[in-house]
Motif scaffolding. Structure first.
Motif, PDB file in Angstrom:
ATOM      1  N   PRO A 287       0.795  -1.234   0.000  1.00 61.06           N
ATOM      2  CA  PRO A 287       0.000   0.000   0.000  1.00 61.06           C
ATOM      3  C   PRO A 287       0.826   1.283   0.000  1.00 61.06           C
ATOM      4  CG  PRO A 287      -0.865  -1.587   1.570  1.00 61.06           C
ATOM      5  CD  PRO A 287       0.452  -2.128   1.117  1.00 61.06           C
ATOM      6  N   ASP A 288       2.013   1.250   0.582  1.00 62.73           N
ATOM      7  CA  ASP A 288       2.828   2.465   0.662  1.00 62.73           C
ATOM      8  C   ASP A 288       3.568   2.760  -0.639  1.00 62.73           C
ATOM      9  OD1 ASP A 288       2.016   2.717   3.268  1.00 62.73           O
ATOM     10  OD2 ASP A 288       3.740   1.628   4.076  1.00 62.73           O
ATOM     11  N   LYS A 289       3.560   1.826  -1.565  1.00 65.14           N
ATOM     12  CA  LYS A 289       4.317   1.985  -2.808  1.00 65.14           C
ATOM     13  C   LYS A 289       3.483   2.734  -3.843  1.00 65.14           C
ATOM     14  CE  LYS A 289       8.125   0.854  -5.054  1.00 65.14           C
ATOM     15  NZ  LYS A 289       9.446   1.223  -4.556  1.00 65.14           N
ATOM     16  N   LYS A 290       4.014   3.817  -4.359  1.00 60.92           N
ATOM     17  CA  LYS A 290       3.353   4.589  -5.394  1.00 60.92           C
ATOM     18  C   LYS A 290       4.231   4.647  -6.637  1.00 60.92           C
ATOM     19  CE  LYS A 290      -0.328   5.546  -3.065  1.00 60.92           C
ATOM     20  NZ  LYS A 290      -1.604   4.917  -3.434  1.00 60.92           N
ATOM     21  N   LEU A 291       3.622   4.376  -7.782  1.00 65.48           N
ATOM     22  CA  LEU A 291       4.347   4.372  -9.040  1.00 65.48           C
ATOM     23  C   LEU A 291       3.663   5.333 -10.014  1.00 65.48           C
ATOM     24  CD1 LEU A 291       4.605   0.478  -9.350  1.00 65.48           C
ATOM     25  CD2 LEU A 291       6.440   1.998  -8.608  1.00 65.48           C
ATOM     26  N   THR A 292       4.365   5.625 -11.091  1.00 61.12           N
ATOM     27  CA  THR A 292       3.787   6.475 -12.134  1.00 61.12           C
ATOM     28  C   THR A 292       3.795   5.710 -13.451  1.00 61.12           C
ATOM     29  OG1 THR A 292       5.923   7.484 -12.684  1.00 61.12           O
ATOM     30  CG2 THR A 292       4.552   8.583 -11.013  1.00 61.12           C
ATOM     31  N   GLY A 293       2.895   6.107 -14.340  1.00 64.16           N
ATOM     32  CA  GLY A 293       2.828   5.438 -15.633  1.00 64.16           C
ATOM     33  C   GLY A 293       2.214   6.328 -16.686  1.00 64.16           C
ATOM     34  N   THR A 294       2.130   5.783 -17.894  1.00 71.53           N
ATOM     35  CA  THR A 294       1.579   6.513 -19.042  1.00 71.53           C
ATOM     36  C   THR A 294       0.674   5.567 -19.829  1.00 71.53           C
ATOM     37  OG1 THR A 294       3.630   7.797 -19.186  1.00 71.53           O
ATOM     38  CG2 THR A 294       2.159   7.854 -21.086  1.00 71.53           C
ATOM     39  N   VAL A 295      -0.464   6.088 -20.275  1.00 71.62           N
ATOM     40  CA  VAL A 295      -1.369   5.294 -21.107  1.00 71.62           C
ATOM     41  C   VAL A 295      -0.721   5.102 -22.482  1.00 71.62           C
ATOM     42  CG1 VAL A 295      -3.623   5.207 -22.224  1.00 71.62           C
ATOM     43  CG2 VAL A 295      -3.423   6.120 -19.908  1.00 71.62           C
ATOM     44  N   THR A 296      -0.497   3.848 -22.864  1.00 77.43           N
ATOM     45  CA  THR A 296       0.168   3.556 -24.135  1.00 77.43           C
ATOM     46  C   THR A 296      -0.754   2.910 -25.165  1.00 77.43           C
ATOM     47  OG1 THR A 296       0.922   1.435 -23.251  1.00 77.43           O
ATOM     48  CG2 THR A 296       2.425   3.314 -23.047  1.00 77.43           C
ATOM     49  N   ASP A 297      -1.907   2.426 -24.731  1.00 78.55           N
ATOM     50  CA  ASP A 297      -2.810   1.798 -25.694  1.00 78.55           C
ATOM     51  C   ASP A 297      -4.234   1.839 -25.159  1.00 78.55           C
ATOM     52  OD1 ASP A 297      -3.107   0.187 -28.226  1.00 78.55           O
ATOM     53  OD2 ASP A 297      -3.986  -1.210 -26.798  1.00 78.55           O
ATOM     54  N   VAL A 298      -5.165   2.210 -26.032  1.00 78.99           N
ATOM     55  CA  VAL A 298      -6.596   2.240 -25.691  1.00 78.99           C
ATOM     56  C   VAL A 298      -7.336   1.458 -26.769  1.00 78.99           C
ATOM     57  CG1 VAL A 298      -8.625   3.674 -25.267  1.00 78.99           C
ATOM     58  CG2 VAL A 298      -6.364   4.504 -24.599  1.00 78.99           C
ATOM     59  N   ALA A 299      -8.064   0.429 -26.358  1.00 75.74           N
ATOM     60  CA  ALA A 299      -8.776  -0.415 -27.325  1.00 75.74           C
ATOM     61  C   ALA A 299      -9.881   0.368 -28.024  1.00 75.74           C
ATOM     62  CB  ALA A 299      -9.366  -1.626 -26.617  1.00 75.74           C
ATOM     63  N   ASN A 300     -10.080   0.085 -29.291  1.00 70.66           N
ATOM     64  CA  ASN A 300     -11.136   0.738 -30.064  1.00 70.66           C
ATOM     65  C   ASN A 300     -12.476   0.015 -29.952  1.00 70.66           C
ATOM     66  OD1 ASN A 300      -9.484   2.792 -31.133  1.00 70.66           O
ATOM     67  ND2 ASN A 300      -8.689   1.400 -32.674  1.00 70.66           N
ATOM     68  N   ILE A 301     -12.425  -1.263 -29.591  1.00 70.14           N
ATOM     69  CA  ILE A 301     -13.632  -2.085 -29.543  1.00 70.14           C
ATOM     70  C   ILE A 301     -13.826  -2.604 -28.116  1.00 70.14           C
ATOM     71  CG2 ILE A 301     -14.762  -4.153 -30.430  1.00 70.14           C
ATOM     72  CD1 ILE A 301     -13.163  -3.790 -32.991  1.00 70.14           C
ATOM     73  N   GLY A 302     -15.039  -2.473 -27.620  1.00 68.77           N
ATOM     74  CA  GLY A 302     -15.352  -2.952 -26.284  1.00 68.77           C
ATOM     75  C   GLY A 302     -15.576  -4.453 -26.269  1.00 68.77           C
ATOM     76  N   GLU A 303     -15.586  -5.019 -25.068  1.00 68.83           N
ATOM     77  CA  GLU A 303     -15.812  -6.445 -24.893  1.00 68.83           C
ATOM     78  C   GLU A 303     -16.566  -6.686 -23.588  1.00 68.83           C
ATOM     79  OE1 GLU A 303     -12.141  -8.649 -23.668  1.00 68.83           O
ATOM     80  OE2 GLU A 303     -11.159  -6.755 -24.223  1.00 68.83           O
ATOM     81  N   GLN A 304     -17.244  -7.819 -23.527  1.00 70.97           N
ATOM     82  CA  GLN A 304     -17.966  -8.190 -22.313  1.00 70.97           C
ATOM     83  C   GLN A 304     -17.088  -9.149 -21.522  1.00 70.97           C
ATOM     84  OE1 GLN A 304     -21.297  -7.010 -21.534  1.00 70.97           O
ATOM     85  NE2 GLN A 304     -20.505  -7.663 -19.555  1.00 70.97           N
TER      86      GLN A 304
END
Length: 419
Positions: A287-304
């Motif tokens: 819980p004490d660990k915090k990281l950073t990141g960047t969005v690199t991919d977003v899907a174009n099609i949804g799924e169930q």
């Protein structure tokens, strides 16, 4: 006698007064209020994700089984996930029953091809032997016709002519049969080459199947930590599961130097998520660990997916830091930064109310509240930005006041414009 009853009556009166003042129930509702806040306003989307390595080496099963019409192979044995392996260590054993059936069929086909080669050789030997005997007989017949012609020189011209014709026929027949013999030799050679080629094909097929069967015992191509491969629905491929001939990956050896968090965003919030957005990442295990990141991919099609009520879109977040604590399948909490305003005036969502498609707040204005129209800006899970209609000094009700009869409604002096 009368003084005797004065004390109890006094006690009763005092008790009733105390109950009315201190202990009696009140029907007056408690009205909660709040003051606007000013400062940094952050709009974000939060979601739960799972860690995985961005790059990994795939541990492949047999890759040529499609050639023999085998579409799926069952994993009979597989070492536990998380096992540290060295190059050449045993990984898995795959079911050979179907490929064994293909081998048996190929062996039967090989025996048939061998029989056809033998039969073709015998047919060729017999046919060419008969053709050679025929040529010898034709040579004798030609010689006989030559003798007849020589003896006919004392006969009439007609007899001599008949002898010449017979000799010419015998000569031409011998020449023709020699040509036919050469053709038969070539035909038999071609037939032999055809059946021998089929025999060679069956031999090579058996050789390939036997070589392929050695790949049903899978070994580690490199050192690392074994991670089970996932199906499209997120389930793990373990013992008893099948791998496809089109993608025969048994397991993976991840590269821990660069990690990703795979998360799924609902169809409402996905409109806000875009490539390059910054993300704050937490680890449930630390819980004490915090990281950073960047969005690199977003899907174009949804799924169930399981455990989701609506369609979701896969989002990949690359983690900037490298840490020995990070392991695949760890649960992450991702806060994707959508927008940040440095100096914004905002209030809790509970303080804003919709009436006839307009937004209002209830200000504390002396005895009676004031119903004030407001212009809204961005909102997050808890608060909403107010562009117009509220100042820092206003005290706002968090809920609609009980008595709104006669409440003054104040509209904005300028029309709301899209910002």
């Amino acid at each position: 006698m009368k003084k005797k009853y004065l004390i109890p009556v006094g006690v009763i009166v005092i008790s009733m007064l105390a109950w009315v003042v201190f202990g009696g129930e009140t029907t007056e509702a408690v009205e909660l209020t709040t003051m606007p806040s000013q400062g940094e306003f952050v709009v974000d989307v939060t979601s739960t994700g799972e860690l995985r390595a961005k790059n990994s080496k795939e541990i492949m099963g047999p890759q040529g089984i499609r050639e023999f019409r085998v579409n799926n192979v069952t994993i009979q044995r597989l070492i536990p996930e998380g096992t540290i392996v060295k190059e050449g260590d045993f990984i898995a054993e795959l079911d050979r029953s179907e490929i064994m059936g293909k081998l048996q069929d190929a062996q039967l086909d090989l025996q048939s091809a061998e029989s056809q080669v033998t039969q073709a050789q015998l047919d060729s030997t017999l046919e060419l032997s008969q053709a050679r005997d025929n040529l010898i007989n034709l040579e004798f017949a030609l010689e006989e016709r030559q003798i007849e012609l020589d003896q006919s020189q004392y006969e009439s011209p007609a007899v001599q002519r008949q002898a010449e014709i017979a000799l010419d026929k015998a000569r031409r027949q011998l020449v023709q049969e020699k040509k036919n013999y050469q053709t038969k030799v070539k035909q038999n050679e071609a037939k032999l080459r055809e059946v021998e080629a089929e025999l060679s094909k069956k031999q090579n097929e058996i050789k390939k199947i036997r070589e392929l069967m050695t790949e049903f015992t899978v070994y580690a191509p490199d050192q690392g930590m074994l991670i089970y491969r996932r199906n499209w629905d997120g389930s793990k491929i373990t013992e008893g599961e099948q791998i496809s001939a089109w993608n025969p990956v048994v397991a993976e050896l991840p590269d821990f130097s660069v990690m990703e968090s795979v998360t799924y965003i609902n169809e409402v919030d996905i409109q806000k998520v875009a490539l390059g957005q910054k993300v704050t990442i937490g680890l449930d295990a630390v819980p004490d660990k915090k990281l950073t990141g960047t969005v690199t991919d977003v899907a174009n099609i949804g799924e169930q997916r399981k455990n989701y009520d609506s369609k979701v879109f896969e989002v990949i977040i690359e983690i900037n830091e490298s840490d020995s604590l990070l392991r695949p399948a760890m649960t992450t909490s991702n806060k994707i930064m959508i927008n940040k305003t440095e100096d914004a005036l905002f209030v809790p969502l509970e303080a804003v109310h919709a009436v006839d498609s307009l937004s209002f707040v209830f200000k504390k204005n002396g005895v009676y509240p004031l119903m004030q129209q407001v212009e809204l800006g961005e909102m997050n899970d808890n608060s909403v930005v107010i562009y117009n209609g509220v100042s820092m000094d206003d005290e706002l009700y968090l809920s609609v006041p009980e008595d709104t009869n006669g409440v003054e409604r104040k509209m904005l002096s300028e029309p709301i414009t899209k910002r």
